[in-house]
Write a protein that holds these residues in place. Structure first.
Motif, PDB file in Angstrom:
ATOM      1  N   ARG A 185       0.807  -1.210   0.000  1.00  0.00           N
ATOM      2  CA  ARG A 185       0.000   0.000   0.000  1.00  0.00           C
ATOM      3  C   ARG A 185       0.849   1.273   0.000  1.00  0.00           C
ATOM      4  NH1 ARG A 185      -5.542   0.703   0.930  1.00  0.00           N
ATOM      5  NH2 ARG A 185      -5.928   2.883   1.396  1.00  0.00           N
ATOM      6  N   LEU A 186       1.917   1.271   0.801  1.00  0.00           N
ATOM      7  CA  LEU A 186       2.656   2.528   1.006  1.00  0.00           C
ATOM      8  C   LEU A 186       4.012   2.577   0.294  1.00  0.00           C
ATOM      9  CD1 LEU A 186       1.931   2.978   4.847  1.00  0.00           C
ATOM     10  CD2 LEU A 186       0.697   4.029   2.941  1.00  0.00           C
ATOM     11  N   GLY A 187       4.408   1.440  -0.274  1.00  0.00           N
ATOM     12  CA  GLY A 187       5.758   1.331  -0.845  1.00  0.00           C
ATOM     13  C   GLY A 187       6.032   2.261  -2.012  1.00  0.00           C
ATOM     14  N   ASP A 188       4.971   2.765  -2.643  1.00  0.00           N
ATOM     15  CA  ASP A 188       5.207   3.721  -3.735  1.00  0.00           C
ATOM     16  C   ASP A 188       5.693   5.056  -3.193  1.00  0.00           C
ATOM     17  OD1 ASP A 188       2.738   4.122  -2.480  1.00  0.00           O
ATOM     18  OD2 ASP A 188       1.789   4.954  -4.273  1.00  0.00           O
ATOM     19  N   ARG A 189       5.367   5.353  -1.917  1.00  0.00           N
ATOM     20  CA  ARG A 189       5.716   6.669  -1.363  1.00  0.00           C
ATOM     21  C   ARG A 189       6.712   6.622  -0.207  1.00  0.00           C
ATOM     22  NH1 ARG A 189      -0.192   7.276  -0.059  1.00  0.00           N
ATOM     23  NH2 ARG A 189      -0.014   5.078  -0.614  1.00  0.00           N
ATOM     24  N   VAL A 190       6.739   5.487   0.507  1.00  0.00           N
ATOM     25  CA  VAL A 190       7.676   5.367   1.633  1.00  0.00           C
ATOM     26  C   VAL A 190       8.884   4.567   1.163  1.00  0.00           C
ATOM     27  CG1 VAL A 190       8.017   4.440   3.960  1.00  0.00           C
ATOM     28  CG2 VAL A 190       5.793   5.420   3.311  1.00  0.00           C
ATOM     29  N   LYS A 191      10.065   5.141   1.324  1.00  0.00           N
ATOM     30  CA  LYS A 191      11.274   4.472   0.843  1.00  0.00           C
ATOM     31  C   LYS A 191      12.191   4.010   1.973  1.00  0.00           C
ATOM     32  CE  LYS A 191       9.851   4.941  -3.290  1.00  0.00           C
ATOM     33  NZ  LYS A 191       9.307   3.745  -3.970  1.00  0.00           N
ATOM     34  N   ARG A 192      11.918   4.434   3.195  1.00  0.00           N
ATOM     35  CA  ARG A 192      12.733   4.007   4.337  1.00  0.00           C
ATOM     36  C   ARG A 192      11.903   3.108   5.223  1.00  0.00           C
ATOM     37  NH1 ARG A 192      18.334   4.996   5.094  1.00  0.00           N
ATOM     38  NH2 ARG A 192      18.797   6.911   3.977  1.00  0.00           N
ATOM     39  N   TRP A 193      12.337   1.886   5.393  1.00  0.00           N
ATOM     40  CA  TRP A 193      11.577   0.892   6.145  1.00  0.00           C
ATOM     41  C   TRP A 193      12.419   0.327   7.279  1.00  0.00           C
ATOM     42  CZ3 TRP A 193       6.478  -0.588   4.913  1.00  0.00           C
ATOM     43  CH2 TRP A 193       5.949   0.084   3.796  1.00  0.00           C
ATOM     44  N   ILE A 194      11.834   0.356   8.477  1.00  0.00           N
ATOM     45  CA  ILE A 194      12.473  -0.243   9.652  1.00  0.00           C
ATOM     46  C   ILE A 194      11.563  -1.379  10.090  1.00  0.00           C
ATOM     47  CG2 ILE A 194      13.095   0.143  12.076  1.00  0.00           C
ATOM     48  CD1 ILE A 194      13.653   3.121  11.188  1.00  0.00           C
ATOM     49  N   THR A 195      12.091  -2.582  10.126  1.00  0.00           N
ATOM     50  CA  THR A 195      11.238  -3.731  10.465  1.00  0.00           C
ATOM     51  C   THR A 195      10.804  -3.662  11.927  1.00  0.00           C
ATOM     52  OG1 THR A 195      13.251  -4.972  10.888  1.00  0.00           O
ATOM     53  CG2 THR A 195      12.192  -5.279   8.712  1.00  0.00           C
ATOM     54  N   HIS A 196      11.789  -3.649  12.829  1.00  0.00           N
ATOM     55  CA  HIS A 196      11.478  -3.722  14.257  1.00  0.00           C
ATOM     56  C   HIS A 196      12.130  -2.588  15.023  1.00  0.00           C
ATOM     57  CE1 HIS A 196       9.417  -7.564  15.066  1.00  0.00           C
ATOM     58  NE2 HIS A 196       9.940  -7.924  13.913  1.00  0.00           N
ATOM     59  N   ASN A 197      11.443  -2.154  16.070  1.00  0.00           N
ATOM     60  CA  ASN A 197      12.045  -1.243  17.029  1.00  0.00           C
ATOM     61  C   ASN A 197      12.469  -2.015  18.278  1.00  0.00           C
ATOM     62  OD1 ASN A 197      12.547   1.559  18.126  1.00  0.00           O
ATOM     63  ND2 ASN A 197      11.219   0.719  19.730  1.00  0.00           N
ATOM     64  N   GLU A 198      13.744  -1.948  18.616  1.00  0.00           N
ATOM     65  CA  GLU A 198      14.274  -2.469  19.883  1.00  0.00           C
ATOM     66  C   GLU A 198      13.767  -3.858  20.245  1.00  0.00           C
ATOM     67  OE1 GLU A 198      13.816   0.371  23.029  1.00  0.00           O
ATOM     68  OE2 GLU A 198      15.082   1.852  22.048  1.00  0.00           O
ATOM     69  N   PRO A 199      14.196  -4.871  19.498  1.00  0.00           N
ATOM     70  CA  PRO A 199      13.780  -6.242  19.842  1.00  0.00           C
ATOM     71  C   PRO A 199      14.097  -6.634  21.290  1.00  0.00           C
ATOM     72  CG  PRO A 199      14.897  -6.221  17.729  1.00  0.00           C
ATOM     73  CD  PRO A 199      14.997  -4.821  18.275  1.00  0.00           C
ATOM     74  N   TRP A 200      15.154  -6.095  21.854  1.00  0.00           N
ATOM     75  CA  TRP A 200      15.486  -6.430  23.248  1.00  0.00           C
ATOM     76  C   TRP A 200      14.306  -6.095  24.165  1.00  0.00           C
ATOM     77  CZ3 TRP A 200      15.776  -4.386  28.114  1.00  0.00           C
ATOM     78  CH2 TRP A 200      16.509  -5.100  29.064  1.00  0.00           C
ATOM     79  N   CYS A 201      13.724  -4.914  23.974  1.00  0.00           N
ATOM     80  CA  CYS A 201      12.639  -4.475  24.850  1.00  0.00           C
ATOM     81  C   CYS A 201      11.380  -5.312  24.652  1.00  0.00           C
ATOM     82  CB  CYS A 201      12.305  -3.002  24.600  1.00  0.00           C
ATOM     83  SG  CYS A 201      13.486  -1.887  25.350  1.00  0.00           S
ATOM     84  N   SER A 202      10.991  -5.528  23.393  1.00  0.00           N
ATOM     85  CA  SER A 202       9.718  -6.221  23.180  1.00  0.00           C
ATOM     86  C   SER A 202       9.794  -7.676  23.623  1.00  0.00           C
ATOM     87  CB  SER A 202       9.289  -6.113  21.710  1.00  0.00           C
ATOM     88  OG  SER A 202      10.296  -6.569  20.844  1.00  0.00           O
ATOM     89  N   THR A 203      10.990  -8.249  23.683  1.00  0.00           N
ATOM     90  CA  THR A 203      11.098  -9.664  24.046  1.00  0.00           C
ATOM     91  C   THR A 203      11.570  -9.863  25.488  1.00  0.00           C
ATOM     92  OG1 THR A 203      13.341  -9.716  23.145  1.00  0.00           O
ATOM     93  CG2 THR A 203      11.549 -10.356  21.671  1.00  0.00           C
ATOM     94  N   ILE A 204      12.722  -9.303  25.839  1.00  0.00           N
ATOM     95  CA  ILE A 204      13.278  -9.532  27.177  1.00  0.00           C
ATOM     96  C   ILE A 204      12.417  -8.821  28.226  1.00  0.00           C
ATOM     97  CG2 ILE A 204      15.275  -9.288  28.688  1.00  0.00           C
ATOM     98  CD1 ILE A 204      15.877 -11.193  26.420  1.00  0.00           C
ATOM     99  N   LYS A 205      12.054  -7.567  27.970  1.00  0.00           N
ATOM    100  CA  LYS A 205      11.219  -6.860  28.950  1.00  0.00           C
ATOM    101  C   LYS A 205       9.791  -7.396  28.949  1.00  0.00           C
ATOM    102  CE  LYS A 205      11.920  -2.315  30.300  1.00  0.00           C
ATOM    103  NZ  LYS A 205      12.899  -2.402  31.370  1.00  0.00           N
TER     104      LYS A 205
END
Ligand code: FCB
Length: 445
Positions: A156-176
Motif C-alpha cells: 500500500r505505502l511502498g510507492d511513497r515510503v522508501k525508508r523501512w524499519i522492520t522492528h524497534n528495539e527487539p530487546w525491549c519487546s522480548t526480554i522486557k
C-alpha cells in the motif's frame, strides 16, 4: 558547552523526530482497530503508573494535520513513525482494515506534501492481541504473520515510503515483555523470551525480501537499542560479567544480523533456555540491509552477580549527578564510543540514530512556555558526540530526536515527558517547548 552546527554534517544527513503508533495515536477502538498487547496489559491493575492507558494518548489520529504541521515547523527533513498492526490487521492476520490503511495514506501524503521524508517502522511493540493469545512471539507462526503484515503495508505505502524499519528495539519487546515482565505481555519466562528474540529477528529477515519486492528503491533496516557496557571495577569477575552482559544486550542482536549466528558465550550461559533455531533461520536473519538504526539513551556499568539473572550480572548506579527524569545518566560520549565500536566490530554500512532524547519534569511557566533548556543541551551534546563519531570514520545517515510529542511512555504512562512539543493531555493542546524552538534554530540553514 556544545558547539556542533548543522553545517558540519553532510547535506544527505537526515535530521528527524521520532514517534510510535501506540504512544501517540489513541483512537484505540474506533474504525476497526482492535486491541494490541499493550491495550490488554494497560487494563491490568498495577501494570502502568497511575493506571494510565494508551486509549487516548495524544489523540494523534484526530490531530494528524496539526501534528504534521508541527513536524514541518521544526524544520526536520524526516519523520519516523510506526504503523499500528492491530489497526491494519485487527486480528493480526487475514482481513485488512481499509480505514487503518487509509489513515497511513493520509499520514504519508501529509508528510510528502510538507517536504518531509517518511521513515516507517513496522513494529513498535503493539502486537495484535489475537496473535498473543495464540502464543505471541515465542511462537514461530508470529514471525510468518509479521511477514504478511509487512506485505500488506508495503504494497500500500511502498510507492511513497522508501525508508523501512522492520522492528524497534527487539530487546525491549522480548526480554522486557516475556522475561522481566515490565512490558506487555508481562510474562516471566526466560526460555520463552529467548525464543521470542529469535522469532523477532527471524521475522525481520523474512520481511526483507517482501519489502524489496514491494518497494522500488526501498532502503531497509532494523532499529536496535544498544548500550556501551562498562565494568564496575577492574576485577576479573566484573570484567567477565560485563562481557556476558554485553552478550545479551548487544551482541545477541548484532551478531546474527551480521551473519555470525548467536554468540557462543551467551548460548552457553542460557543452557536449556537457548532458543530452538530451524535450519536456514540464521541465513534469513542475516539478509542484507541498507542501514542500521541505533537507539541510544545510556551506558550500563556492570558488576558480577551470581544471582543477577541469566548473565549473572548487575547494573551498578553510576553515581552521576547529571541524570534525566528517568534517572538515566546523561552520557553523550557513550554514543561516540558505541558508534565507533559497532563500526569497528560489524562494518554495518550507514548508521542512523533512530532515537535519542530525554525526559524531564517539564512545567509550563507563567508565560505559557516550557523552558526546558536541559533537553536542548542534552540533544546538542549528543549531536556533538555524533560529529566526533563522524570524525572518527563512522558512516552516519541521520539523527532522530525522541520524541515529537509528549506521549504514553509505556509502563510509566504519561508521567514521563520526552517531547519537543508539550501535550496537555486534558485538552490535547500542543505547545512547542523551548527545546523544539532550539532544534528548529539549529536546523535552520
Ligand atoms: C525507547 C522506545 C521509545 C521510547 C523511548 C523513551 O526504548 O523505543 O518508544 O519509549 O525509549
Amino acid at each position: 558547552m556544545p558547539r556542533s552546527t548543522r553545517a558540519q554534517f553532510p547535506d544527505a544527513f537526515r535530521w528527524g523526530v521520532s514517534t510510535s503508533a501506540l504512544q501517540i495515536e489513541g483512537a484505540s477502538d474506533i474504525e476497526g482497530r482492535r486491541p494490541s498487547v499493550w491495550d490488554t496489559f494497560a487494563a491490568e491493575p498495577g501494570r502502568i503508573r497511575n493506571g494510565d492507558t494508551p486509549a487516548v494518548a495524544c489523540d494523534h489520529y484526530h490531530h494528524l494535520d496539526e501534528d504534521l504541521d508541527l513536524v514541518k515547523a521544526l524544520g526536520v527533513g524526516a519523520y519516523r513513525f510506526s504503523v499500528s498492526w492491530p489497526r491494519i490487521l485487527p486480528r493480526g492476520t487475514g482481513a485488512v482494515n481499509e480505514a487503518g490503511l487509509a489513515f497511513y495514506d493520509r499520514l504519508v501524503d501529509g508528510l510528502l506534501e510538507r517536504g518531509v521524508e517518511p521513515w516507517l517502522t513496522l513494529y513498535h511493540w503493539d502486537l495484535p492481541q489475537p496473535l498473543e493469545d495464540a502464543g505471541g512471539w515465542p511462537r514461530r507462526e508470529t514471525a510468518l504473520a509479521f511477514s504478511d503484515f509487512a506485505d500488506v503495508v508495503s504494497r500500500r505505502l511502498g510507492d511513497r515510503v522508501k525508508r523501512w524499519i522492520t522492528h524497534n528495539e527487539p530487546w525491549c519487546s522480548t526480554i522486557k515483555g516475556y522475561y522481566e515482565g515490565e512490558f506487555a505481555p508481562g510474562k516471566r519466562d526466560l526460555a520463552a523470551a529467548m525464543q521470542a528474540t529469535h522469532h523477532v529477528l527471524l521475522s525481520h529477515g523474512l520481511a526483507l525480501p517482501v519489502l524489496r519486492s514491494n518497494v522500488v528503491g526501498g532502503q531497509c533496516g532494523i532499529a536496535l537499542s544498544l548500550h556501551p557496557i562498562h565494568t564496575a571495577t577492574d576485577s576479573e569477575a566484573d570484567r567477565l560479567a560485563a562481557t556476558r552482559h554485553d552478550g545479551l544486550r548487544n551482541r545477541w542482536f548484532l551478531d546474527p544480523l551480521h551473519g555470525r549466528g548467536y554468540p557462543e558465550d551467551v548460548l552457553r550461559e542460557l543452557g536449556p533456555a537457548a532458543p530452538t533455531i530451524a535450519e536456514g533461520d540464521l541465513a534469513t536473519i542475516a539478509g542484507k540491509t541498507d542501514f542500521l538504526g541505533i537507539n541510544y539513551y545510556f551506558r550500563e556499568i556492570i558488576a558480577d552477580d551470581p544471582e543477577g539473572g541469566p548473565m549473572r550480572s548487575r547494573v551498578v548506579e553510576t553515581g552521576a549527578s547529571d541524570v534525566t527524569g528517568f534517572g538515566w545518566e546523561v552520557y553523550p560520549e557513550g554514543l561516540t564510543e558505541l558508534l565507533l565500536r559497532v563500526t569497528r566490530d560489524y562494518h554495518p554500512g550507514p548508521i542512523a540514530i533512530t532515537e535519542n532524547g530525554a525526559t524531564y519534569p517539564d512545567e509550563m511557566a507563567a508565560d505559557g512556555k516550557i523552558h526546558d533548556e536541559r533537553r536542548a543541551i542534552y540533544i546538542h551534546r549528543h549531536i556533538d558526540a555524533l560529529r566526533d563519531a563522524m570524525n572518527g570514520g563512522v558512516d552516519l545517515a541521520g539523527y532522530f530526536v525522541w520524541s515529537l510529542l509528549d506521549n504514553f511512555e509505556w509502563a510509566e504512562g504519561y508521567s514521563k515527558r520526552f517531547g519537543l512539543v508539550h501535550v496537555d493531555f486534558a485538552t490535547q493542546e500542543r505547545t512547542m517547548k523551548d527545546s523544539g524552538r532550539w532544534f528548529a534554530d539549529f536546523l535552520r540553514p
